[in-house]
Scaffold this motif. Structure first.
Motif, short mmCIF file in Angstrom:
data_model
loop_
_atom_site.label_atom_id
_atom_site.label_comp_id
_atom_site.label_asym_id
_atom_site.label_seq_id
_atom_site.Cartn_x
_atom_site.Cartn_y
_atom_site.Cartn_z
N LYS A 169 0.87 -1.17 0.00
CA LYS A 169 0.00 0.00 0.00
C LYS A 169 0.90 1.22 0.00
O LYS A 169 1.85 1.29 0.77
CB LYS A 169 -0.86 -0.09 1.26
N LYS A 171 1.27 5.31 0.40
CA LYS A 171 0.58 6.44 1.01
C LYS A 171 0.84 7.67 0.16
O LYS A 171 1.99 8.10 0.02
CB LYS A 171 1.10 6.67 2.43
N ASP A 200 -3.35 4.59 -0.65
CA ASP A 200 -4.21 5.19 0.37
C ASP A 200 -3.99 6.68 0.32
O ASP A 200 -2.88 7.17 0.54
CB ASP A 200 -3.86 4.64 1.76
N ASN A 202 -5.81 8.92 2.11
CA ASN A 202 -6.20 9.53 3.39
C ASN A 202 -6.99 10.84 3.20
O ASN A 202 -6.66 11.85 3.83
CB ASN A 202 -4.97 9.75 4.29
N GLU A 226 -7.80 3.60 -1.66
CA GLU A 226 -8.39 3.79 -0.32
C GLU A 226 -8.66 5.26 -0.03
O GLU A 226 -7.76 6.09 -0.17
CB GLU A 226 -7.42 3.18 0.71
N ASP A 251 -12.24 3.96 4.28
CA ASP A 251 -11.51 3.84 5.55
C ASP A 251 -12.01 4.91 6.52
O ASP A 251 -12.87 4.65 7.37
CB ASP A 251 -10.00 3.92 5.32
N GLU A 252 -11.52 6.16 6.39
CA GLU A 252 -11.96 7.22 7.29
C GLU A 252 -13.48 7.41 7.27
O GLU A 252 -14.07 7.89 8.25
CB GLU A 252 -11.29 8.56 6.94
N LYS A 275 -11.60 -1.88 11.06
CA LYS A 275 -10.63 -1.53 12.10
C LYS A 275 -11.32 -1.61 13.45
O LYS A 275 -12.36 -0.96 13.65
CB LYS A 275 -10.09 -0.11 11.86
MG MG Z 1 -6.37 4.31 5.38
#
Ligand code: MG
Ligand code: MUC
Length: 375
Positions: A169, A171, A200, A202, A226, A251-252, A275
């Protein structure tokens, strides 16, 4: 209700600062170390359950910081739980539900500690307390996040060679979008079909940027994208999900089980990151998994880069699931140079192996805990 022999006697929340193997660069924060909150829950029958509430970069990832988690465990959760029967996890967690809003990270530490205690009490792994495991190990992705393309490729090659990881993954989102895309494409071209490469973001992009970037990522063999845009832009997530050639993972967007339901209802993502910290514990995350399963959404075992305790607590929940189509990223302990347990989790042949020991299967190393705890 009569006093149980397993009455909860005390809760102790301990902030622990641990060094990382290298800086870990995310869109919103660069980690130079990791801060865990370890919870010790002591019961009258002599059993101690341990749990963990860990986040990334203070308040830069979510609504709880290590400091707020500790204060809230000490001042708000402990008085609710002391004297309660630790062996009745349903009653304990419902008592918290009645009084506490949100705070899923702190809640997850409590639920984990109760499960660990219950497992030790009955001589069963947490996976068996959760109904039984259907596998003993989980494939684990690694995050390449040194911030440097050449270093990331070298790190990926090393991981393949050592048979530690073959899912990576990346970032992105902190830099200029075209530079980020070039970085991702260079890594995918270097690793080729030997690896699954995912990104990802974010939440760093807006919808217009994401519309173009997701298309380019999909056309260049990236398997999963992601959280490309803000959790607040639900309409944008639904539209992006319809246009992106590569699948999107939420995710978030998931800060609680109810978020998972609403995302599923809206058709916002075909993959969910599970999570424990963002749902309120190993049992709570399985409720989100059930929602996803019912909606035909694929599952991924996510992490908040917890240490060994939170990582194995997550693993015990994930090994009870029928299918984890996108595997997991439970590598947190491998990012740390030090541990606070006597026997660290076992990683071999691309997998994390989950012990068949009572509870989560870990023992705190008192000497190391004393050395790394914040005074
Ligand atoms: Mg994430
Ligand atoms: C996140 O945003 O998913 C998980 C792996 C990693 O490198 O960062 C995290 C948090």
């Amino acid at each position: 209700i009569e006093m149980s022999h397993a009455a909860i006697e005390s809760l102790e929340a301990i902030i622990v600062d641990l060094p990382t193997i290298r800086p870990h660069k995310l869109a919103m924060h660069t980690m130079q170390n990791q801060t865990l909150v370890i919870l010790r829950l002591r019961c009258a029958d002599g059993v101690e359950g341990i749990g963990e509430a860990t986040t990334i970069g203070g308040l830069s990832y979510g609504n709880e910081s290590p400091d707020s988690i500790k204060v809230n465990l000490d001042r708000h959760f402990a008085p609710l739980l002391i004297g309660q029967d630790a062996s009745n996890i349903n009653a304990c967690m419902q008592r918290i539900d009645r009084v506490v809003k949100g705070n899923t990270f702190a809640r997850s530490a409590v639920e984990t500690a109760l499960l660990d205690a219950q497992g030790k009490r009955f001589g069963l792994p947490v996976s068996e307390i959760l109904g039984g495991r259907v596998r003993d190990s989980l494939e684990v992705a690694w995050t390449l996040a040194s911030g440097d393309t050449r270093k990331d490729i070298a790190e990926g090659e090393q991981m393949l060679e050592a048979r530690r990881h073959r899912i990576f993954k990346l970032k992105i989102g902190a830099g200029e979008v075209n530079k980020d895309l070039a970085h991702v494409i260079a890594i995918k071209q270097a690793l080729g079909e030997r690896a699954s490469v995912r990104v990802d973001v974010n939440q760093a992009w807006d919808e217009a940027v994401a519309l173009r970037a997701c298309r380019i990522l999909g056309e260049n063999g990236i398997d999963l994208i992601e959280q490309p845009i803000s959790r607040h832009n639900r309409g944008g997530q639904v539209r992006l999900n319809q246009s992106s050639p590569a699948p999107i993972m939420a995710d978030e967007s998931i800060e609680c089980v109810e978020d998972a339901f609403n995302l599923a209802r809206d058709g916002a993502a075909p993959v969910f990151a599970l999570k424990i910290a963002k749902n309120g514990g190993p049992r709570a995350v399985l409720r989100t998994a059930s929602i996803a399963e019912a909606a035909g959404i694929g599952l991924y075992g996510g992490t908040m880069l917890e240490g060994s305790v939170g990582t194995l607590a997550s693993a015990h929940a994930f090994i009870t699931l029928n299918k984890l189509a996108w595997d997991t990223e439970l590598f947190g302990p491998l990012l740390l140079t030090e541990d606070i347990v006597t026997e660290p989790p076992l990683y071999r042949d691309f997998h994390l192996h989950v012990p068949r020991l009572p509870g989560i299967g870990l023992t705190l190393d008192e000497e190391r805990l004393a050395r790394f705890r914040r005074s």
